[in-house]
Design an enzyme around this catalytic site. Structure first.
Site, PDB file in Angstrom:
ATOM      1  CB  SER A   1      -4.759  -2.401   1.639  1.00 47.71           C
ATOM      2  OG  SER A   1      -3.432  -2.121   1.203  1.00 47.71           O
ATOM      3  CB  THR A   2      -4.455  -7.754   2.802  1.00 54.24           C
ATOM      4  OG1 THR A   2      -5.812  -7.847   2.365  1.00 54.24           O
ATOM      5  CG2 THR A   2      -4.403  -7.707   4.323  1.00 54.24           C
TER       6      THR A   2
ATOM      7  CG  ASP B   1       6.679   6.295   0.995  1.00 58.90           C
ATOM      8  OD1 ASP B   1       7.789   6.519   1.546  1.00 58.90           O
ATOM      9  OD2 ASP B   1       5.947   5.355   1.336  1.00 58.90           O
TER      10      ASP B   1
ATOM     11  CD1 TRP C   1       1.669  -8.178   5.727  1.00 61.09           C
ATOM     12  CD2 TRP C   1       1.030  -6.399   6.906  1.00 61.09           C
ATOM     13  NE1 TRP C   1       2.539  -8.048   6.784  1.00 61.09           N
ATOM     14  CE2 TRP C   1       2.167  -6.961   7.523  1.00 61.09           C
ATOM     15  CE3 TRP C   1       0.444  -5.261   7.471  1.00 61.09           C
ATOM     16  CZ2 TRP C   1       2.736  -6.428   8.680  1.00 61.09           C
ATOM     17  CZ3 TRP C   1       1.015  -4.737   8.614  1.00 61.09           C
ATOM     18  CH2 TRP C   1       2.135  -5.322   9.215  1.00 61.09           C
ATOM     19  N   GLY C   2      -0.160  -3.953   4.278  1.00 62.15           N
ATOM     20  CA  GLY C   2       0.281  -2.659   4.772  1.00 62.15           C
ATOM     21  C   GLY C   2      -0.682  -2.182   5.836  1.00 62.15           C
TER      22      GLY C   2
END
Length: 445
Positions: free
Chosen positions: A50-51, A169, A46-47
């Site tokens: 979102s998952t 990133d 997850w973030g």
């Protein structure tokens, strides 16, 4: 977040409070998506946006990674941007040789919390961060580092030179192996049959109701570790360090393009995860493809040593940005005045002479000496690896080599001769003398 990783996040679960209007979609094992084509199998991670779930594609009979975005407008817009980027990436790589994750499908899914943008990505294995942890932070053999770096550079060269994209990133967490480190965790190699319908009695399997229980278990483990004075690690303290990774497929792909941007249209001033952030980003002096190359150098060092190259911390006397810049200068020598004073934030951090305002005492330690003294590299290994890394860590972004140039470097191609001429050796040493360690406690903090 590693959007198609086979491993769940090492952090706490996302929290039950985030499952609300505008937030995450509550997924249950066996849930169907996109008119029944994809069936949820288990949560991968997850973030903040979102998952991600392992799903079975009933049309292709393959496992995929299903990324389900939060439903609020700003998250939906971010997903559309990522879909646009991923579509360009996959359309430009029909042969699937560019070492970048592939978008398979995208669609909208309606649920109690709103309408969620969904992306279907190829299923990949563990992240390089998980590989580093699996190896107990010992550092990989340089031949293995070289193999991984070559894949990353192929991906970056494709993004930069062919597509005009900056990842923004790049870090070990956002680079995934082709397959899992542990074959038992691979949905195909493990031999498990796919779940094609919701298990009986599974009202919230793997979803919101399990979060509280998992969170409590996680906290309990940390409390036990703290009481025992030990540090938890994969497999527990009795496991032998995993130093022989000969059975692991080290081919990898660059993933997570949620923050990627076109070189001609940078849309955010603050990019990159802190430890992998380039000096021009900190100083707000503009950035381009070379910013990714700085992050790549930090990642390569971490693979080879098990330690982050830069791990800045703030204090009452100075902020995290100042410590970060000081660590860089300890590694690379004093930043050229023109660069130090040329950014929008320069006046907050540097005086007119190009010296840090609040950190005056720097202790220099050349990179090649660090590799020899702390990480026990041989003289030749340290010289050759430093010769590869140091140009990537130039303060002047325009002086950093491109991914294409790095792919031609002798270290990547393992053609470095230990019997180089005295002239070349002298040039190499002159470059290395500019380097210093960033992994020690600075005197006077």
């Amino acid at each position: 977040m590693s959007c198609s990783s086979s491993s769940a996040s090492d952090e706490d679960e996302e929290g039950i409070d985030s499952y609300r209007k505008g937030g995450y979609h509550a997924v249950r094992i066996g849930d169907p998506f996109n008119r029944g084509r994809y069936i949820a199998q288990r949560k991968l991670g997850w973030g903040q946006f979102s998952t991600v779930w392992l799903a079975y594609d009933t049309q292709s009979s393959n496992y995929v990674a299903l990324k389900i975005q939060k439903s609020a407008t700003q998250f939906a817009q971010a997903a559309l941007h990522e879909i646009e980027v991923l579509s360009v990436i996959v359309n430009g790589d029909p042969s699937n040789t560019k070492c970048v994750v592939r978008l398979i499908d995208h669609f909208k899914h309606s649920g109690p919390n709103g309408q969620h943008q969904c992306m279907v990505l190829e299923f990949l294995g563990d992240s390089l961060l998980r590989l580093i942890k699996h190896n107990r932070y010992k550092g990989l053999h340089l031949n293995k580092v070289r193999e991984i770096c070559k894949c990353i550079l192929i991906g970056l060269d494709y993004l930069h030179r062919e597509l005009g994209l900056i990842h923004t990133d790049l870090k070990p967490e956002n680079i995934l192996l082709f397959s899992t480190i542990d074959p038992a965790k691979d949905p195909v190699k493990s031999g498990l049959s796919p779940i094609l319908e919701r298990p009986e009695g599974n009202l919230n399997g793997g979803s919101t109701m399990n979060i509280i229980e998992k969170k409590l278990k996680s906290r309990a483990k940390r409390a036990v570790a703290k009481i025992s004075g030990g540090r938890t690690s994969m497999g527990g303290p009795t496991q032998k360090p995993e130093r022989n990774l000969d059975g692991v497929d080290l081919r990898c792909k660059v993933v997570d393009f949620g923050n990627a941007c076109w070189n001609a249209k940078p849309f955010a001033e603050e990019i990159q995860t802190r430890q992998y952030r380039a000096p021009e980003v900190i100083l707000r002096s503009g950035y381009s493809y070379s910013t990714d190359m700085w992050s790549f150098a930090c990642t390569a060092f971490e693979l080879a040593t098990g330690d982050m190259l830069f791990a800045p911390k703030g204090s009452q006397s100075f902020c995290e940005d100042e410590d970060h810049l000081a660590l860089m200068m300890e590694l690379l020598g004093k930043m050229p005045r023109k660069i130090a004073t040329g950014g929008a934030r320069s006046k907050d951090l540097f005086d007119r002479h190009g010296d840090l305002k609040r950190i005056r005492r720097l202790k220099y330690w050349p990179l090649n000496r660090l590799l020899i003294d702390r990480y026990k590299f041989s003289d030749d290994e340290a010289r050759e690896f430093s010769d590869f890394l140091c140009p990537l860590l130039e303060f002047a972004p325009e002086k950093r080599p491109t991914a294409q140039q790095c792919l031609q470097h002798p270290w990547i191609n393992h053609t470095v001769s230990t019997n180089v001429s005295m002239k070349n050796k002298g040039v190499a040493m002159e470059k290395l003398e500019k380097g210093v360690s960033s992994l020690h406690m600075r005197v006077g903090k």
